[in-house]
Design an enzyme around this catalytic site. Structure first.
Site, mmCIF file in Angstrom:
data_model
loop_
_atom_site.group_PDB
_atom_site.id
_atom_site.type_symbol
_atom_site.label_atom_id
_atom_site.label_comp_id
_atom_site.label_asym_id
_atom_site.label_seq_id
_atom_site.Cartn_x
_atom_site.Cartn_y
_atom_site.Cartn_z
ATOM 1 N N LYS A 44 -55.445 -6.255 49.097
ATOM 2 C CA LYS A 44 -56.552 -6.534 50.023
ATOM 3 C C LYS A 44 -57.787 -6.915 49.221
ATOM 4 C CE LYS A 44 -58.985 -4.216 53.886
ATOM 5 N NZ LYS A 44 -59.058 -2.964 54.680
ATOM 6 N N SER A 49 -58.804 -3.584 59.664
ATOM 7 C CA SER A 49 -59.310 -4.686 58.885
ATOM 8 C C SER A 49 -58.317 -5.242 57.856
ATOM 9 C CB SER A 49 -60.570 -4.255 58.154
ATOM 10 O OG SER A 49 -60.274 -3.231 57.214
ATOM 11 N N SER A 97 -57.636 1.069 59.398
ATOM 12 C CA SER A 97 -57.438 -0.306 58.923
ATOM 13 C C SER A 97 -56.128 -0.595 58.209
ATOM 14 C CB SER A 97 -58.575 -0.700 57.995
ATOM 15 O OG SER A 97 -59.657 -1.131 58.765
#
Ligand code: GLN
Length: 472
Positions: free
Chosen positions: A66, A141, A165
């Site tokens: 990420k 997210s 997330s």
């Protein structure tokens, strides 16, 4: 079709010299070239394969990271304009551990700006699409990581989870996502959003891959003062064990507000757990209904402080036309941050301001303690708690983009685990009417990932979506 396989399947093939890690990398890269224009899972793709000669157990296989965790020498943007020119100068500890254990990296995945969101729509680099239905969001997210793993654009990925997330996008994309216990995985090199809630964890296609990755990235780190002094262990030993006799609590207070398909999947999941010999009972967590409100005071408060460092002076984007220093700060932050990030900074600054600190922030901290006590009480009698991961299936792109409160409610089931620090996993538990995946959340007491892996692996043997993933 190597990109379709799990990490452990590929580890076996490489170990037995049937394939090389470079072949896997090329297969995933081809898949990225084919799908990326449709999905937009990545902010940066590493086109060149870098051999890892460490001989570690990951044997040169590629992992996606990420884009809010540092890989030395690569950009870390947090999907924000304000970090669009930032290049990391060290590895995050989780990344370093993967590298030392033989991983290579294939790219940095898209996220909501600074990990604030549940749909990956607030990224400066554009929305990521759900590979099951590209008119829908992948969740967020860590939407880029989840979409990449579900679509074959990655074998496995790391995400971060502050309020859901990792778990919510895993649920909406039909993959496995684990938020470890707070302190289990070092946060060093993870760009801070809300430091008392943030944790790094794996997003994978099955439970075994999650156990393999957690076993590598866990462990004490002197570079993170909140890292727990708990030894690393091999979590794969908890897979494929009987779970009969386990006491499972069902958190169903918010279930009535969920989509019908989510309630139905939950009923089916309870039947599966009972058929595996678990004792399943409904439980009450009296303060958990305040968790979302609590989180939206604590998380923005910490974010407003953490994001003060983006001022155009030390690093990142700086506005080009300004009159004086103060004007430079204002223009840099006005132009560099998106709306959702600004909303959080304003909320956080407000609840910390003199006169409101006691009324909001202090009260929220007290409530956080009460929620923790609710969970402590349940774990005296139960091994784990199950709930849906999220109240709906993947929603349409744009559907909630201008309705922040509705968006915030996506995390009604996931936020309590962050406020209390406990570990929680999301595993697939059904398909809704639109053929979209749904997730079951399993929570256990702090540092009891063993329980989570036992239950998740037993459940996965009875139900999984491996064959249905959009990999073709
Ligand atoms: N969706 C939640 C938020 O917007 C959680 C985000 C996260 O876990 N990073 O804050």
């Amino acid at each position: 079709m190597l990109y379709k396989k799990t990490l452990h399947e590929l580890m076996d093939l490489v170990k037995n010299k049937k394939i090389t890690p470079k072949e896997v990398y090329d297969s995933v890269l081809d898949r990225i070239h084919k799908k990326e224009s449709e999905i937009n899972a990545y902010v940066t793709v590493f086109e060149e394969y870098k051999e890892n000669a460490s001989g570690g157990e990951l044997l040169g296989l590629p992992i996606a990271i990420k884009d809010n965790m540092h890989i030395d020498g690569k950009p870390t943007t947090c999907s924000s304009k304000i970090l669009s020119n930032f290049v990391a100068v060290f590895d995050a500890t989780a990344v370093k551990k993967l590298r030392e254990n033989g991983a290579t990296f294939i790219g940095k995945t898209n996220l909501d700006e600074f990990a604030m969101g549940s749909s990956t729509e607030t990224s400066y680099y554009g929305v990521t699409k759900n590979p099951w239905d590209t008119t829908r969001v992948p969740g967020g997210s860590s939407g880029g990581s989840a979409a990449a793993v579900a679509s074959g654009e990655a074998i496995a990925a790391l995400g971060s989870d502050t309020g859901g997330s990792i778990r919510q996008p895993a649920s909406l994309c039909g993959v496995v996502g684990l938020k470890p216990t707070y302190g289990r995985v070092s946060r060093f090199g993870l760009v801070a959003f809300a430091s008392s809630l943030d944790q790094i964890g794996p997003i994978t296609r099955d439970v075994r891959d999650a156990a393999i990755l957690l076993s590598i990235i866990c462990g004490h780190d002197p570079m993170d003062s909140t890292s727990a002094n708990v030894d690393c262990e091999d979590f794969t030993k908890y897979l494929n064990q009987p779970i009969s006799g386990m006491k499972v609590g069902v958190y169903e207070a918010a279930l009535k507000d969920c989509d019908n398909v989510v309630q139905k999947a939950m009923d089916d999941s309870i039947k599966i757990l009972e058929s595996l010999g678990c004792e399943v009972k409904s439980i009450e967590l009296p303060h958990a209904k305040y968790a979302v409100s609590d989180y939206y005071i604590i998380a923005p408060a910490e974010a407003s402080s953490n994001l003060a460092r983006y001022d155009g002076v030390k690093y990142g984007f700086r506005a080009s036309n300004f009159d004086d220093l103060k004007d430079m700060y204002i223009k840099t932050r006005s132009e560099g941050f998106g709306d959702e990030v600004k909303r959080r900074i304003m909320l956080g600054t407000y609840v910390l301001s003199s006169g409101y600190y006691d009324a909001y922030y202090l009260k929220a901290q007290k409530l956080r303690y009460l929620i923790k006590q609710d969970f402590d009480n349940i774990f005296k009698d139960f091994d784990c708690i199950v709930s849906p991961t999220t109240p709906t299936e993947a929603f349409k792109i744009g559907e909630k983009a201008d309705k922040p409160l509705q968006m915030y409610l996506s995390d009604i089931f996931t936020i309590p685990a962050n406020l209390t620090g406990i570990p929680a996993i999301s595993i697939p538990n059904g398909l809704g009417d639109n053929g979209l995946p749904l997730g079951l959340q399993i929570m256990a007491d702090a540092f009891r990932e063993d329980v989570i892996f036992k239950v998740a692996s037993a459940f996965e043997r009875e139900f999984n979506l491996r064959d249905k993933l959009p990999l073709d």
